[in-house]
Design a protein around this motif. Structure first.
Motif, PDB file in Angstrom:
ATOM      1  N   THR A 161      -8.883   0.237   1.592  1.00 38.12           N
ATOM      2  CA  THR A 161      -8.959   0.563   3.027  1.00 38.12           C
ATOM      3  C   THR A 161      -7.603   0.844   3.657  1.00 38.12           C
ATOM      4  O   THR A 161      -7.521   1.021   4.867  1.00 38.12           O
ATOM      5  CB  THR A 161      -9.623  -0.592   3.785  1.00 38.12           C
ATOM      6  N   ALA A 162      -6.553   0.923   2.850  1.00 41.42           N
ATOM      7  CA  ALA A 162      -5.216   1.143   3.412  1.00 41.42           C
ATOM      8  C   ALA A 162      -5.075   2.517   4.069  1.00 41.42           C
ATOM      9  O   ALA A 162      -4.113   2.754   4.801  1.00 41.42           O
ATOM     10  CB  ALA A 162      -4.157   0.981   2.327  1.00 41.42           C
ATOM     11  N   ILE A 163      -6.033   3.401   3.822  1.00 42.11           N
ATOM     12  CA  ILE A 163      -5.969   4.748   4.412  1.00 42.11           C
ATOM     13  C   ILE A 163      -6.835   4.856   5.664  1.00 42.11           C
ATOM     14  O   ILE A 163      -6.971   5.954   6.229  1.00 42.11           O
ATOM     15  CB  ILE A 163      -6.411   5.807   3.394  1.00 42.11           C
ATOM     16  N   TYR A 164      -7.410   3.744   6.115  1.00 46.41           N
ATOM     17  CA  TYR A 164      -8.309   3.780   7.268  1.00 46.41           C
ATOM     18  C   TYR A 164      -7.623   4.368   8.496  1.00 46.41           C
ATOM     19  O   TYR A 164      -6.529   3.961   8.876  1.00 46.41           O
ATOM     20  CB  TYR A 164      -8.820   2.373   7.581  1.00 46.41           C
ATOM     21  N   ARG A 165      -8.231   5.361   9.072  1.00 48.95           N
ATOM     22  CA  ARG A 165      -7.792   6.063  10.278  1.00 48.95           C
ATOM     23  C   ARG A 165      -6.506   6.869  10.086  1.00 48.95           C
ATOM     24  O   ARG A 165      -5.997   7.443  11.041  1.00 48.95           O
ATOM     25  CB  ARG A 165      -7.633   5.109  11.469  1.00 48.95           C
ATOM     26  N   HIS A 166      -5.993   6.930   8.857  1.00 46.08           N
ATOM     27  CA  HIS A 166      -4.816   7.773   8.626  1.00 46.08           C
ATOM     28  C   HIS A 166      -4.764   8.182   7.161  1.00 46.08           C
ATOM     29  O   HIS A 166      -4.039   7.612   6.362  1.00 46.08           O
ATOM     30  CB  HIS A 166      -3.533   7.055   9.017  1.00 46.08           C
ATOM     31  N   MET A 167      -5.542   9.166   6.822  1.00 45.94           N
ATOM     32  CA  MET A 167      -5.409   9.783   5.508  1.00 45.94           C
ATOM     33  C   MET A 167      -4.184  10.690   5.564  1.00 45.94           C
ATOM     34  O   MET A 167      -3.997  11.441   6.519  1.00 45.94           O
ATOM     35  CB  MET A 167      -6.682  10.567   5.176  1.00 45.94           C
ATOM     36  N   GLY A 168      -3.381  10.592   4.548  1.00 44.48           N
ATOM     37  CA  GLY A 168      -2.082  11.258   4.620  1.00 44.48           C
ATOM     38  C   GLY A 168      -1.031  10.321   5.171  1.00 44.48           C
ATOM     39  O   GLY A 168       0.069  10.748   5.527  1.00 44.48           O
ATOM     40  N   GLY A 169      -1.365   9.023   5.231  1.00 45.03           N
ATOM     41  CA  GLY A 169      -0.405   7.992   5.662  1.00 45.03           C
ATOM     42  C   GLY A 169       0.175   7.315   4.433  1.00 45.03           C
ATOM     43  O   GLY A 169       1.027   7.881   3.745  1.00 45.03           O
ATOM     44  N   LYS A 170      -0.320   6.106   4.123  1.00 47.66           N
ATOM     45  CA  LYS A 170       0.227   5.370   2.972  1.00 47.66           C
ATOM     46  C   LYS A 170      -0.094   6.052   1.646  1.00 47.66           C
ATOM     47  O   LYS A 170       0.659   5.906   0.681  1.00 47.66           O
ATOM     48  CB  LYS A 170      -0.303   3.943   2.978  1.00 47.66           C
ATOM     49  N   ASP A 171      -1.215   6.782   1.591  1.00 47.24           N
ATOM     50  CA  ASP A 171      -1.519   7.495   0.357  1.00 47.24           C
ATOM     51  C   ASP A 171      -0.471   8.567   0.071  1.00 47.24           C
ATOM     52  O   ASP A 171      -0.129   8.831  -1.095  1.00 47.24           O
ATOM     53  CB  ASP A 171      -2.922   8.095   0.397  1.00 47.24           C
ATOM     54  N   LEU A 172       0.064   9.175   1.131  1.00 47.39           N
ATOM     55  CA  LEU A 172       1.131  10.168   0.949  1.00 47.39           C
ATOM     56  C   LEU A 172       2.476   9.493   0.714  1.00 47.39           C
ATOM     57  O   LEU A 172       3.231   9.904  -0.190  1.00 47.39           O
ATOM     58  CB  LEU A 172       1.216  11.087   2.167  1.00 47.39           C
ATOM     59  N   THR A 173       2.807   8.469   1.501  1.00 52.09           N
ATOM     60  CA  THR A 173       4.123   7.833   1.322  1.00 52.09           C
ATOM     61  C   THR A 173       4.249   7.196  -0.058  1.00 52.09           C
ATOM     62  O   THR A 173       5.367   7.082  -0.576  1.00 52.09           O
ATOM     63  CB  THR A 173       4.379   6.782   2.417  1.00 52.09           C
ATOM     64  N   ASP A 174       3.123   6.802  -0.673  1.00 47.77           N
ATOM     65  CA  ASP A 174       3.193   6.319  -2.048  1.00 47.77           C
ATOM     66  C   ASP A 174       3.752   7.400  -2.965  1.00 47.77           C
ATOM     67  O   ASP A 174       4.538   7.122  -3.877  1.00 47.77           O
ATOM     68  CB  ASP A 174       1.805   5.893  -2.533  1.00 47.77           C
ATOM     69  N   HIS A 175       3.348   8.645  -2.739  1.00 45.27           N
ATOM     70  CA  HIS A 175       3.838   9.745  -3.580  1.00 45.27           C
ATOM     71  C   HIS A 175       5.283  10.113  -3.242  1.00 45.27           C
ATOM     72  O   HIS A 175       6.065  10.482  -4.124  1.00 45.27           O
ATOM     73  CB  HIS A 175       2.923  10.957  -3.435  1.00 45.27           C
ATOM     74  N   ILE A 176       5.636   9.997  -1.972  1.00 42.70           N
ATOM     75  CA  ILE A 176       7.038  10.219  -1.590  1.00 42.70           C
ATOM     76  C   ILE A 176       7.927   9.163  -2.237  1.00 42.70           C
ATOM     77  O   ILE A 176       9.012   9.472  -2.759  1.00 42.70           O
ATOM     78  CB  ILE A 176       7.172  10.209  -0.051  1.00 42.70           C
ATOM     79  N   ASP A 177       7.442   7.898  -2.248  1.00 42.32           N
ATOM     80  CA  ASP A 177       8.191   6.832  -2.917  1.00 42.32           C
ATOM     81  C   ASP A 177       8.225   7.054  -4.420  1.00 42.32           C
ATOM     82  O   ASP A 177       9.195   6.685  -5.100  1.00 42.32           O
ATOM     83  CB  ASP A 177       7.568   5.470  -2.598  1.00 42.32           C
ATOM     84  N   GLY A 178       7.152   7.675  -4.959  1.00 41.74           N
ATOM     85  CA  GLY A 178       7.143   8.026  -6.372  1.00 41.74           C
ATOM     86  C   GLY A 178       8.221   9.042  -6.700  1.00 41.74           C
ATOM     87  O   GLY A 178       8.880   8.946  -7.752  1.00 41.74           O
ATOM     88  N   ALA A 179       8.425  10.006  -5.800  1.00 46.33           N
ATOM     89  CA  ALA A 179       9.493  10.997  -5.998  1.00 46.33           C
ATOM     90  C   ALA A 179      10.863  10.322  -5.985  1.00 46.33           C
ATOM     91  O   ALA A 179      11.739  10.627  -6.801  1.00 46.33           O
ATOM     92  CB  ALA A 179       9.406  12.073  -4.921  1.00 46.33           C
ATOM     93  N   LYS A 180      11.050   9.368  -5.072  1.00 49.58           N
ATOM     94  CA  LYS A 180      12.320   8.636  -5.005  1.00 49.58           C
ATOM     95  C   LYS A 180      12.540   7.808  -6.267  1.00 49.58           C
ATOM     96  O   LYS A 180      13.658   7.722  -6.783  1.00 49.58           O
ATOM     97  CB  LYS A 180      12.337   7.733  -3.776  1.00 49.58           C
TER      98      LYS A 180
END
Length: 791
Positions: A617-636
């Motif tokens: 449920t970490a994406i509740y009300r904001h898809m493209g929030g933590k699901d995206l920042t996880d990938h940005i952190d993956g790039a880092k």
């Protein structure tokens, strides 16, 4: 835009030459018909008596799978003649009595009764109409089945057939005259002045009165549906009660169409498709008919505890919150289950805003409900074995009911006792119970969990008293078990990260060794390549979470140190695991990328399955929030830990993965130099209701969530290279999504983007030529952008 397109076309010719060199993975090979990989068995089913295991398989590389079988004595797979397929009686299709001495089944629209000891079968019905849903009832003295929507009871001893109810749409209309109307005056006048008419009327009324005084002939109780649809028609085990729901679909929801341009007729044809999120939902009501008292109860849902509790997100809309406080939330009646003797029933009820699930005890004699369990989630109710479409629950005995709940943050197994109202947790810990089956004697649960590791699936035996589960399977990876009818053997579909599914057989004993039965999942050609066993790593996120991921490390990194991040689709799906992935084409493509010097990262970002409620449920009300920042952190992480050039990282994925790719390029320019968005959602307001409303509520009720979650609103941020690929007859994520984004990018004057259309492909591509074209475009985008040398 012209420069990048020309570069891609130039590289296409040289790239094809390199890919076709002997001894190397090529896109043509990877994306060919999957039969080149080998043949894995599927659809495991035991025979009625458990002596034979049937499965689908294609070791001959034929046009389609055939049915194969083994026995406990002869474990060499044998092909079943197609003429014999209709003779098979599968154990999973049987309905047993309590002692399991008899079983019912439906075949070719008729009902059969079988003696399980002798195998002798008796045909109950032989009609043109279709009979279905047979059960033992009336304390197992009669057999009840459904013909269309009507219920019938058959007595095995006398052969007598009785119709229990008749389902009708509406009651017969009664002729009524308006008081003071012209018709009423004329009738009165006729009776006053016409003596013969008056005498005939008096005789008729006398006859009717006499007829009414006679004993009434036996009649079938009629149940009326009106403008609703009857669902979940059931009879209690003692035959006294009949329960059902009436569902009224909302007719105001506008359905979409998908144009099909390439057809046999040469004309464009419309494919009827789904409604969009926010389309009005239907309503359902619960009814119980008491045959003994001939009374019908409409079960009231108004007093369910918490029915007036509003979701927290409404606090962002003060005006709407004030209006919502004056109304009760809409509910949906889900699964209902009668106890073994029929004295009790449990029913699941869900709020249409997806925030609540109630398990209620039904008191049938009164048509009332009593709370057994309430699970509330300010995000949405879900998880393994939970939800209106995947509920896992049932009776252990007359007074104990089991179910699954995510109340601790992970889906676990619980027991509810009717007499005391006590709930007992039978499993606990930071893992999920993913499937449940009760033993024949009711003393054990057989469960599958990921307790050993989030990326493994193992089979356990658990006492109904809730002691520590006893692990039965031992093979590292995924073990998908089908238990034999006598519960002495496990038929296992097993796979590992780089080994496709094979069939194993094992005694139901933790000390037993699994025996491999099939060995054709890997062809000689497939086995000629050394497929990588991806490293399972933990990528640190900015908020402190550790994101599970598969990592493909190149043996010989390209000097430019490029990397690609893959985003799995489906949102709620797991891919950083230890079994053969459903994304097998992508797995092979990642091996090829690693061969070409790329680092590849495949993350189970926030929202993925397998990690419990908070992750889900970490994406509740904001898809493209933590699901995206996880990938940005993956790039880092790739740059920091593995020396990847931060300016040479690409991203790609399909469906939800395509959505994340768009959000990454639109909202975090410079993080990903190139991205390939395949069949992407571009605006969540245009996706379906069942999936989207859980996560974002509805556009009319929560416009904030949709505004910050839909890529089309952020298209102005595009700076890097974008490839979009989409099937034009996609009935899941409509091609309209890409058309609308296409227009937006044109209006914004954006460059370095292109769209590839596939006129005959749905959401999941079918044709190898389409897969090949798509992935050649992806590969050449990465080769051109990520490996290009600086001037």
């Amino acid at each position: 835009m012209k420069k990048i397109a020309i570069a891609v076309l130039l590289f296409l010719s040289t790239g094809l030459y390199a890919q076709n060199q002997p001894g190397k993975l090529t896109i043509d090979k990877i994306m060919a018909d999957p039969k080149w990989i080998g043949s894995s068995p599927s659809n495991l089913q035991w025979s009625a008596d458990g002596s034979i295991l049937y499965f689908d398989w294609n070791p001959e590389n034929a046009a389609a799978d055939s049915t194969y079988f083994i026995t406990k004595e002869n474990r060499t797979p044998q092909k079943l003649a197609s003429s014999r397929k209709n003779e098979i009686l599968y154990h999973r299709n049987l309905v047993f009595n309590l002692s399991r001495s008899q079983a019912l089944y439906q075949k070719d629209g008729d009902i059969f009764l079988m003696d399980t000891k002798t195998g002798k079968t008796r045909q109950i019905t032989q009609t043109v109409a279709s009979e279905m849903n047979p059960v033992f009832s009336f304390n197992e003295k009669r057999i009840v089945f459904q013909q269309q929507q009507d219920l019938y009871a058959w007595d095995p001893e006398t052969g007598q057939l009785q119709q229990l109810i008749s389902v009708q749409k509406t009651a017969p209309a009664e002729s009524k005259q308006r008081s003071g109307s012209q018709e009423e005056w004329l009738k009165k006048d006729q009776l006053e002045w016409m003596e013969v008419i008056r005498e005939r009327k008096e005789k008729k009324e006398a006859t009717e009165a006499f007829t009414k005084s006679l004993p009434k002939p036996k009649q079938v109780r009629q149940l009326f549906t009106g403008d609703k649809m009857m669902r979940n028609l059931q009879i209690s085990s003692d035959g006294r009660y009949i329960s059902y729901t009436l569902f009224k679909p909302d007719q105001n929801g506008k359905r979409t169409i998908v144009p099909n341009y390439v057809t046999e007729t040469g004309f464009t044809e419309d494919i009827p498709a789904r409604t969009k999120v926010g389309s009005p939902s239907g309503t359902s009501e619960l009814f119980v008919y008491d045959r003994e008292k001939d009374s019908l109860h409409a079960v009231s849902l108004d007093s369910i505890p918490g029915i007036e509790d509003l979701p927290d997100y409404l606090k962002d809309y003060p005006t709407r919150l004030s209006a919502a406080k004056k109304t009760k939330r809409l509910l949906s009646v889900g699964r209902l289950s009668w106890s073994p003797s029929g004295s009790n029933a449990m029913v699941e009820i869900y709020s249409l805003d997806n925030k609540d699930r109630w398990i209620m005890q039904l008191i049938p004699s009164e048509g009332k409900l009593k709370l057994a369990d309430r699970q509330r989630d300010e995000a949405w109710i879900g998880g393994p074995g939970i939800g209106s479409f995947s509920a896992s629950a049932g009776w252990l005995n007359e007074h104990e009911y089991w179910f699954q709940s995510e109340v601790t943050g992970y889906s676990h197994l619980y027991k509810y006792t009717i007499q005391t109202g006590n709930k007992t947790a039978l499993t606990q810990g930071s893992y999920e119970v993913q499937s449940v089956q009760v033993s024949k004697d009711g003393k054990y649960f057989f469960i599958t969990t990921n307790e050993v590791h989030p990326g493994e699936k193992h089979f356990y035996r658990l006492s109904v008293t809730g002691r520590k589960p006893e692990r039965i399977t031992q093979l590292t990876g995924a073990n998908q078990v089908v238990l034999s009818p006598d519960e002495k053997h496990l038929a296992i579909l097993y796979s590992y990260s780089n080994k496709p599914w094979e069939l194993y057989l094992q005694d139901n004993n933790p000390k037993a060794k699994a025996q491999q039965i099939t060995n054709k999942a890997q062809s000689e050609l497939f086995s000629s390549y050394t497929w990588r066993d991806p490293e399972l790593v933990q990528v640190p996120a900015a908020d402190g979470a550790m994101v599970p991921a598969r990592f493909y490390r190149p043996a010989n990194p390209d000097p430019s140190k490029p990397a690609v991040i893959f985003v799995h689709g489906a949102g709620y799906l797991q891919n950083a695991h230890k079994w053969w992935s459903s994304y097998f084409r992508e797995y092979m493509f990642h091996n090829m990328l690693a061969d070409q010097g790329y680092y590849v990262l495949d993350m189970d970002y926030r929202g993925s399955a397998g990690y419990g409620r908070d992750w889900r449920t970490a994406i509740y009300r904001h898809m493209g929030g933590k699901d995206l920042t996880d990938h940005i952190d993956g790039a880092k992480w790739l740059a920091k830990e593995h020396g990847v050039d931060a300016k040479r990282i690409g991203i790609y994925g399909g469906s939800y993965g395509g959505f994340i790719t768009l959000m990454g390029l639109f909202t975090s320019p410079g993080t990903f130099a190139a991205g390939a968005a395949l069949r992407p959602v571009t605006d969540w307001a245009h996706y379906n209701h069942g999936y989207t409303s859980n996560i974002l509520n509805t556009p009319a009720e929560d416009s904030i969530a949709y505004r910050r979650s839909s890529p089309i609103y952020f298209a102005a941020g595009l700076q890097d290279h974008l490839l979009i690929c989409h099937g034009m007859v996609d009935v899941n994520v409509h091609f309209q999504d890409v058309v609308r984004l296409n227009q937006r990018l044109i209006e914004l004057g954006k460059e370095n983007w292109q769209v590839a259309m596939y006129p005959m492909e749905d959401h999941g591509f079918v044709e190898p030529s389409s897969w090949t074209d798509e992935y050649k475009r992806i590969f050449n985008l990465f080769e051109t952008v990520l490996k290009r040398r600086s001037n």
